[in-house]
Design a protein around this motif. Structure first.
Motif, PDB file in Angstrom:
ATOM      1  N   TYR A 123      28.565  44.838  47.029  1.00 16.05           N
ATOM      2  CA  TYR A 123      29.887  44.834  47.651  1.00 16.05           C
ATOM      3  C   TYR A 123      29.843  45.363  49.089  1.00 16.05           C
ATOM      4  O   TYR A 123      30.776  45.170  49.846  1.00 16.05           O
ATOM      5  N   TRP A 126      30.304  42.613  51.724  1.00 16.33           N
ATOM      6  CA  TRP A 126      31.543  41.851  51.744  1.00 16.33           C
ATOM      7  C   TRP A 126      32.215  41.953  53.114  1.00 16.33           C
ATOM      8  O   TRP A 126      31.984  42.903  53.881  1.00 16.33           O
ATOM      9  N   ASN A 127      33.111  41.017  53.367  1.00 20.79           N
ATOM     10  CA  ASN A 127      33.888  41.016  54.595  1.00 20.79           C
ATOM     11  C   ASN A 127      35.118  41.909  54.361  1.00 20.79           C
ATOM     12  O   ASN A 127      36.069  41.514  53.693  1.00 20.79           O
ATOM     13  N   TYR A 128      35.082  43.088  54.920  1.00 22.12           N
ATOM     14  CA  TYR A 128      36.153  44.060  54.677  1.00 22.12           C
ATOM     15  C   TYR A 128      37.387  43.800  55.549  1.00 22.12           C
ATOM     16  O   TYR A 128      38.337  44.566  55.506  1.00 22.12           O
ATOM     17  N   ASN A 129      37.388  42.709  56.322  1.00 17.73           N
ATOM     18  CA  ASN A 129      38.590  42.316  57.059  1.00 17.73           C
ATOM     19  C   ASN A 129      39.616  41.702  56.106  1.00 17.73           C
ATOM     20  O   ASN A 129      40.805  41.702  56.394  1.00 17.73           O
ATOM     21  N   ASP A 130      39.152  41.159  54.986  1.00 12.49           N
ATOM     22  CA  ASP A 130      40.038  40.624  53.956  1.00 12.49           C
ATOM     23  C   ASP A 130      40.564  41.815  53.149  1.00 12.49           C
ATOM     24  O   ASP A 130      39.785  42.549  52.531  1.00 12.49           O
ATOM     25  N   PRO A 131      41.890  42.048  53.123  1.00 13.30           N
ATOM     26  CA  PRO A 131      42.431  43.242  52.463  1.00 13.30           C
ATOM     27  C   PRO A 131      42.096  43.325  50.972  1.00 13.30           C
ATOM     28  O   PRO A 131      41.847  44.413  50.459  1.00 13.30           O
ATOM     29  N   ALA A 134      38.569  44.408  50.641  1.00 18.89           N
ATOM     30  CA  ALA A 134      38.453  45.793  51.089  1.00 18.89           C
ATOM     31  C   ALA A 134      38.872  46.750  49.969  1.00 18.89           C
ATOM     32  O   ALA A 134      38.208  47.753  49.707  1.00 18.89           O
ATOM     33  N   VAL A 135      39.976  46.414  49.305  1.00 18.82           N
ATOM     34  CA  VAL A 135      40.449  47.262  48.213  1.00 18.82           C
ATOM     35  C   VAL A 135      39.440  47.240  47.063  1.00 18.82           C
ATOM     36  O   VAL A 135      39.056  48.284  46.525  1.00 18.82           O
ATOM     37  N   GLY A 137      36.231  46.455  47.126  1.00 19.86           N
ATOM     38  CA  GLY A 137      34.983  47.113  47.540  1.00 19.86           C
ATOM     39  C   GLY A 137      35.122  48.620  47.554  1.00 19.86           C
ATOM     40  O   GLY A 137      34.203  49.344  47.156  1.00 19.86           O
ATOM     41  N   THR A 138      36.271  49.101  47.997  1.00 20.02           N
ATOM     42  CA  THR A 138      36.512  50.545  48.025  1.00 20.02           C
ATOM     43  C   THR A 138      36.555  51.111  46.606  1.00 20.02           C
ATOM     44  O   THR A 138      36.004  52.178  46.333  1.00 20.02           O
ATOM     45  N   HIS A 141      33.005  51.080  45.253  1.00 22.83           N
ATOM     46  CA  HIS A 141      32.208  52.127  45.892  1.00 22.83           C
ATOM     47  C   HIS A 141      32.619  53.511  45.372  1.00 22.83           C
ATOM     48  O   HIS A 141      31.761  54.359  45.109  1.00 22.83           O
TER      49      HIS A 141
END
Length: 169
Positions: A123, A126-131, A134-135, A137-138, A141
């Motif tokens: 993860y 991943w492209n963390y610009n996509d909300p 991002a959620v 992946g967070t 993590h």
């Protein structure tokens, strides 16, 4: 009969009406009324009175006290033995259940560790610009972060618990 028993037992204990009244937190006249049959103690006071006179309520009331016979004692001991066996079985079942829960917890921890190791934190790429990513992946993590720190402690505690439940009593 109650009045005579109160008086007889009080005198056999070497207590005056005043001393008994003090122990019971009543006035001396109350004890006198009980002994003269003018009144009777209520049920709660009867229990307290029996305790203070080191006797039973049944004896105060004049009921014959039946001594248990050997047959009664044998039956009672057999019942107690059955109850003890049931309690022992229940205790063994409880220990086995706890043991299997702990073993299952260890297995789940190992499976999750293997899963996280095989994912190799994918993860992070991943492209963390996509909300939504991002959620997600967070969350992944955060889970991995907490799991890697807490799982070894839980695992070792579970292993110790399993060892303790196998220990001979």
């Amino acid at each position: 009969m109650l009045n005579e028993n109160i008086k007889r037992i009080r005198k056999s204990k070497g207590l005056s009406q005043e001393e008994l009244a003090i122990k019971l937190n009543v006035v001396r006249q109350t004890v006198s009324k009980w002994e003269n049959g003018l009144s009777v103690p209520d049920s709660s006071m009867l229990i307290i009175l029996a305790n203070e006179l080191d006797t039973t309520v049944s004896e105060l009331l004049g009921e014959p006290v039946v001594e248990p016979t050997t047959d009664d004692l044998k039956i009672l001991s057999e019942k107690l033995e059955v109850i003890n066996l049931q309690l022992a079985k229940r205790s063994i079942t409880k220990v086995k259940t706890i043991r299997w829960i702990l073993i299952s917890l260890c297995a789940v921890i190992v499976v999750i560790f293997i899963a996280l190791a095989s994912m190799n934190s994918f993860y992070l790429n991943w492209n963390y610009n996509d909300p939504e990513l991002a959620v997600a992946g967070t969350i992944l993590h955060g889970f991995e972060f907490l799991f890697v720190r807490l799982a070894p402690i839980v695992f070792l505690t579970s292993v110790v618990g399993v060892v303790v439940t196998y220990k001979k009593r």
